[in-house]
Write a protein that holds these residues in place. Structure first.
Motif, short mmCIF file in Angstrom:
data_model
loop_
_atom_site.label_atom_id
_atom_site.label_comp_id
_atom_site.label_asym_id
_atom_site.label_seq_id
_atom_site.Cartn_x
_atom_site.Cartn_y
_atom_site.Cartn_z
N HIS A 13 -3.08 0.40 -3.98
CA HIS A 13 -3.24 -0.37 -3.66
C HIS A 13 -3.58 -1.90 -4.39
CE1 HIS A 13 -4.42 -3.88 -0.09
NE2 HIS A 13 -5.35 -4.18 -0.22
N LEU A 37 1.34 5.35 -0.62
CA LEU A 37 0.80 6.70 -0.26
C LEU A 37 1.23 7.56 -0.92
CD1 LEU A 37 -1.15 8.93 0.95
CD2 LEU A 37 0.72 9.28 3.09
N GLN A 42 0.35 -1.16 -0.12
CA GLN A 42 -0.15 -0.17 -0.29
C GLN A 42 1.37 1.19 -0.11
OE1 GLN A 42 -3.33 0.05 3.27
NE2 GLN A 42 -3.38 -2.26 2.83
N ILE A 94 -7.42 3.02 -6.25
CA ILE A 94 -6.41 4.74 -5.70
C ILE A 94 -7.57 4.79 -5.23
CG2 ILE A 94 -5.93 6.88 -5.93
CD1 ILE A 94 -3.35 5.40 -7.22
N ASN A 95 -7.30 4.69 -4.10
CA ASN A 95 -8.59 4.37 -2.83
C ASN A 95 -9.93 4.04 -2.65
OD1 ASN A 95 -6.98 6.38 -1.66
ND2 ASN A 95 -8.60 8.53 -2.36
N ASP A 96 -9.52 2.84 -3.24
CA ASP A 96 -10.13 1.91 -3.52
C ASP A 96 -11.32 1.97 -4.89
OD1 ASP A 96 -9.56 0.49 -1.07
OD2 ASP A 96 -11.19 2.13 0.10
N GLU A 97 -10.88 2.45 -6.25
CA GLU A 97 -11.24 2.94 -6.99
C GLU A 97 -10.77 2.75 -8.27
OE1 GLU A 97 -13.37 6.07 -8.07
OE2 GLU A 97 -12.40 7.44 -6.93
N ASN A 155 -9.77 11.26 -7.94
CA ASN A 155 -8.39 10.64 -7.28
C ASN A 155 -8.22 10.13 -8.16
OD1 ASN A 155 -9.71 10.59 -3.98
ND2 ASN A 155 -10.76 9.13 -4.69
N ASN A 157 -2.26 12.54 -1.89
CA ASN A 157 -2.53 12.07 -0.35
C ASN A 157 -3.62 10.31 -0.97
OD1 ASN A 157 -1.36 13.56 0.89
ND2 ASN A 157 -2.62 15.33 0.95
N THR A 158 -3.64 10.60 -2.15
CA THR A 158 -4.08 9.18 -2.00
C THR A 158 -3.74 7.81 -2.13
OG1 THR A 158 -3.70 9.01 -4.63
CG2 THR A 158 -5.54 10.35 -4.24
N VAL A 159 -3.81 6.82 -1.94
CA VAL A 159 -3.30 5.42 -1.38
C VAL A 159 -3.32 4.74 -2.83
CG1 VAL A 159 -3.09 3.74 -0.13
CG2 VAL A 159 -3.52 5.93 0.80
#
Length: 331
Positions: A102, A64, A62, A82-85, A169, A98-100
Motif C-alpha cells: 500500500h 496483493l 493496493q 506491507i500490511n501497514d509496516e 511479513n 498474501n501480504t498487501v
C-alpha cells in the motif's frame, strides 16, 4: 505466480525503457518517465535493466502478493507499506505470500517504480513492454491497471521463503542504492541549446536563464506545461515540422513553454529552444505540478560526461546486486 490489484491508483501502467525505432510510423518511444529509477528497481532484484516495471502515481494502488517474491520500489516516496509496516525504497525486499502493498501518503516525488524478481510475464508490442495508452497496446492489454487485474510474473529462481523469518511479513535485504547524485538540486535542470535557441532575442535568453518556471497542473506524461514570464523570438519565423525527443523544450505561440516528456509526439512545429540533458530527465520526472524549474545552460561535453558517469554507475550496481544475490543462493 502473480499479484492482484485490490484497489487501483491514479495511473498505474507497465513501462520499460521505451519503444525506440518506430518514430517514422508516428509511434512515440514512451517508456518510464524516470528511466534511472526504473533501471535501478530492476537491478536491485537481479533483473536486466530493460525489464518491465510498474510505474505508479499518487494516490497509489493496493496490491496483493499471491506468492513469496523479491521486490524493489524506487523513485518517489509514497510511504510504501506491507500490511501497514513501512518498507524502504531503493532496497530489495522479500515479501511474504498474501501480504498487501500500500502507498498511504505522499512525501515527495512524482512517480515510483515497482519491480519483481524475474520480471512480469507479458507480451511485447514493437519490441517493448511499455504501455501506449493512446494506441491501446503494450503493457497490460494497453491499459492502465484496474481493480481485479492479476499480473503474472516469471518464475522465481530463488527460494525466497527461506529468507523470511517466522511470522514476518517481509525481510529487507542488506544492500541499497545511494541516489544523492542522481537527484541532487532537484529544481535545477540542465539543458543544451536547441536548434532555434539563436532565434530568441538576447533579453529572452536572459529571462530563460534567470527566471523560474512553474509546472502547470495540466501537465502529464506527454509534456510539462510551464508557466512563467512570456518569452519571444527576435522575429517571426515559419518552421518546418521537425523531430522532437524526450526533454525537448518548445516555445508556444503564447510565449509559454512546454517540455516534452516520455509520451511526446514524434514531430513538432514549435521552436525547439532547448533540450534537457539526459542525465537530468530523472530529476525532471520527479517534479510535480506547482513545482518550479530553474534551467541551467550546459555544454554538450559536460552533458555527455554526466551521462557516461551514470551508465558506469548502473553497470557497477548491476554487477554488485548480482553478486549479492548469488551469495545468498549459495548460502
Amino acid at each position: 505466480m502473480a499479484f492482484s490489484i485490490i484497489k487501483p491508483g491514479l495511473l498505474d501502467t507497465i513501462q520499460d525503457l521505451g519503444r525506440h525505432g518506430f518514430g517514422n510510423w508516428g509511434v512515440s518511444p514512451g517508456g518510464a518517465m524516470d528511466p534511472y529509477a526504473a533501471q535501478v528497481a530492476n537491478l536491485l532484484v537481479g533483473n536486466d535493466k530493460q525489464e518491465a516495471v510498474m510505474e505508479i502515481h499518487f494516490p497509489g494502488p493496493q496490491i496483493l502478493f499471491e506468492q513469496n517474491t523479491l521486490i524493489a520500489i524506487t523513485g518517489a516516496d509514497f510511504s510504501p507499506t506491507i500490511n501497514d509496516e513501512a518498507i524502504p525504497r531503493w532496497q530489495p525486499v522479500v515479501v511474504r505470500k498474501n501480504t498487501v502493498l500500500h502507498f498511504p501518503s505522499l512525501i515527495q516525488g512524482g512517480r515510483c517504480y515497482l519491480s519483481v524478481h524475474g520480471g512480469y510475464c507479458l507480451k511485447k508490442w514493437l519490441n517493448s513492454y511499455s504501455t501506449n495508452l493512446k494506441a491501446g497496446n503494450g503493457g497490460w492489454h494497453g491499459l492502465a491497471l484496474k481493480k481485479g487485474d492479476e499480473l503474472p510474473f516469471n518464475e522465481n529462481t530463488i527460494y525466497f521463503a527461506g529468507l523470511l523469518k517466522d511470522e514476518s511479513n517481509f525481510e529487507t535485504l542488506p544492500w541499497r542504492v545511494n541516489t544523492d547524485k542522481a537527484y541532487q538540486y532537484p529544481h535545477e535542470i540542465g539543458f543544451i541549446p536547441g536548434h532555434e535557441w539563436d532565434l530568441l532575442s538576447a533579453g529572452t535568453r536572459c529571462n530563460f536563464l534567470e527566471n523560474n518556471f512553474m509546472i502547470h497542473p495540466s501537465s502529464d506524461r506527454m509534456g510539462y506545461q510551464l508557466k512563467g514570464a512570456p518569452l519571444a523570438l527576435e522575429r517571426p519565423v515559419e518552421l518546418v515540422t521537425s523531430a522532437v525527443s524526450f526533454g525537448t523544450v518548445q516555445l508556444l505561440p503564447n510565449g509559454q513553454l512546454i517540455v516534452l516528456m516520455a509520451d511526446h509526439q514524434t514531430t513538432g512545429g514549435y521552436p525547439r529552444i532547448a533540450h534537457v540533458i539526459t542525465a537530468h530527465l530523472p530529476k525532471l520526472a520527479q517534479l510535480r505540478p506547482s513545482d518550479t524549474i530553474q534551467f541551467t545552460l550546459m555544454d554538450l561535453e559536460a552533458a555527455e560526461q554526466l551521462l557516461i558517469a551514470r551508465q558506469k554507475e548502473l553497470h557497477i550496481l548491476q554487477r554488485s546486486c548480482l553478486d549479492h544475490l548469488n551469495e545468498m543462493v549459495c548460502e
